[in-house]
Design an enzyme around this catalytic site. Sequence first.
Site, short mmCIF file in Angstrom:
data_model
loop_
_atom_site.label_atom_id
_atom_site.label_comp_id
_atom_site.label_asym_id
_atom_site.label_seq_id
_atom_site.Cartn_x
_atom_site.Cartn_y
_atom_site.Cartn_z
N ARG A 28 43.53 14.44 71.34
CA ARG A 28 44.94 14.11 71.60
C ARG A 28 45.84 14.48 70.43
O ARG A 28 46.97 14.94 70.64
CB ARG A 28 45.07 12.63 71.98
CG ARG A 28 44.41 12.40 73.35
CD ARG A 28 44.91 11.19 74.05
NE ARG A 28 44.46 11.21 75.43
CZ ARG A 28 44.32 10.14 76.19
NH1 ARG A 28 44.57 8.93 75.70
NH2 ARG A 28 43.93 10.25 77.45
N GLY A 107 22.30 16.19 59.02
CA GLY A 107 21.82 17.49 59.52
C GLY A 107 22.95 18.28 60.16
O GLY A 107 23.05 19.51 59.96
N ASP A 131 23.75 5.35 60.28
CA ASP A 131 22.98 5.15 59.06
C ASP A 131 23.82 4.85 57.81
O ASP A 131 23.31 4.33 56.83
CB ASP A 131 22.11 6.38 58.76
CG ASP A 131 21.14 6.69 59.89
OD1 ASP A 131 20.72 5.76 60.58
OD2 ASP A 131 20.81 7.88 60.08
N MET A 173 16.89 0.85 61.99
CA MET A 173 16.96 2.28 61.68
C MET A 173 17.64 2.49 60.32
O MET A 173 17.94 1.53 59.62
CB MET A 173 17.72 3.01 62.78
CG MET A 173 16.91 3.23 64.03
SD MET A 173 17.84 4.20 65.24
CE MET A 173 16.53 4.67 66.35
N GLU A 226 13.35 1.28 58.54
CA GLU A 226 12.29 2.19 59.03
C GLU A 226 11.84 3.06 57.85
O GLU A 226 12.65 3.42 57.00
CB GLU A 226 12.82 3.06 60.17
CG GLU A 226 13.96 3.99 59.77
CD GLU A 226 14.45 4.87 60.92
OE1 GLU A 226 13.80 4.93 61.97
OE2 GLU A 226 15.51 5.50 60.75
N ARG A 259 21.74 2.19 68.58
CA ARG A 259 22.67 3.32 68.70
C ARG A 259 23.63 3.17 69.87
O ARG A 259 24.56 3.97 70.02
CB ARG A 259 21.87 4.62 68.85
CG ARG A 259 21.12 5.03 67.60
CD ARG A 259 21.43 6.46 67.20
NE ARG A 259 21.03 7.40 68.20
CZ ARG A 259 19.94 8.17 68.11
NH1 ARG A 259 19.15 8.08 67.07
NH2 ARG A 259 19.65 9.02 69.05
O1 F6P Z 1 20.39 9.28 62.24
C1 F6P Z 1 20.46 8.33 63.24
C2 F6P Z 1 19.09 7.85 63.63
O2 F6P Z 1 19.24 6.84 64.61
C3 F6P Z 1 18.22 7.33 62.47
O3 F6P Z 1 18.56 6.03 62.09
C4 F6P Z 1 16.85 7.46 63.05
O4 F6P Z 1 15.90 7.65 62.02
C5 F6P Z 1 16.95 8.70 63.90
O5 F6P Z 1 18.31 8.90 64.19
C6 F6P Z 1 16.17 8.65 65.20
O6 F6P Z 1 16.27 9.87 65.83
P1 F6P Z 1 15.84 10.17 67.33
O7 F6P Z 1 16.90 9.61 68.24
O8 F6P Z 1 15.79 11.65 67.40
O9 F6P Z 1 14.55 9.48 67.55
#
Ligand code: F6P
Length: 326
Positions: A28, A107, A131, A173, A226, A259
Amino acid sequence: MGNIKTIGILTSGGDAPGMNAAIRAVTRTAIYRGFRVMGIMRGYYGLVFNEIEEFTSKSVSNIIQQGGTILKTARCKEFTTAEGRKTAYENMQRAGIDALVVIGGDGSLTGARIFAEEYDIPIVGLPGTIDNDLGGTDRTIGYDTALNTIIDAVDKIRDTATSHERLFFVEVMGNRAGYLALNGAIASGAEAAIIPEMETEIDQLADLVNRGFRKSKNSAIVLVAENPTTGGALGLAQRIKEEFPEYDARVTILGHLQRGGSPTAADRILASRMGAQAITALDEGQRNVMIGIKNGELVYVPFSKATTHTRNIDLEGIELVKMLSI
Ligand code: F6P
């Protein structure tokens, strides 16, 4: 506005709540300022495989409250090759896209940096990851929502942990960063946080047990980041079984539920401010920067700095968790 007439937008890597709010703000603001907007589906995959469509103001209606990303997301192998990026560039040119806004984590922004350098394309990034592990910014889009999801879950686990007088390891995570574990522990009143940043300093599990954490309490919740090296919460539970069998330990891995969900107000506001600023940045001739936030002010962070992980977690938080859980 310079030579930029059409801006492409994509989301890449792990999705994060607030990505849709960012897509809405970018789209927008761009249209408001006279740019055309092209939505690129499935991250870099959509550039390589030409899944690109024009976005209007209506394309982003009614999405600010939705988790996930309407553009879909992916981790695209083809884009990591020079050949894939060449195809991506050709498709971009065919679609008339002069600049890109990339929403994603480590990434995704590394991919953006390489692509921008190779083809001299103006790219602006937005930090979209639960993260909170990018350099040069105090917050990333999605982190606050994930933290709130974690404390909701821990509050529930606390009920059963207390009833059964058990030790619970709750794995969160974080992609090798301890922000979710540490701040999740502070916010949920957990007894400890076990994070990768402390891994080489001390044996965090032995420290926890040696503190005699059950002397004054009959249950305990430990938030564990993790960690493929130590095996995360399952690895710790195994060690408890072998080294401290007097404890009745259980494991909960929160996984991908962290997520999802409707973004919090904080994430919606952050995403809206950052999304609008991405267009201002391109308008001002900025390129190859991520929009960050420092002390409440939006800042430009070079991709190289955003992805170098120089940010140090505030380890005083570990002491705070210990002190407040006596
Ligand atoms: O980068 C976000 C994330 O949720 C990390 O916390 C976790 O290590 C990774 O992605 C998990 O990735 P995927 O959804 O590919 O299993």
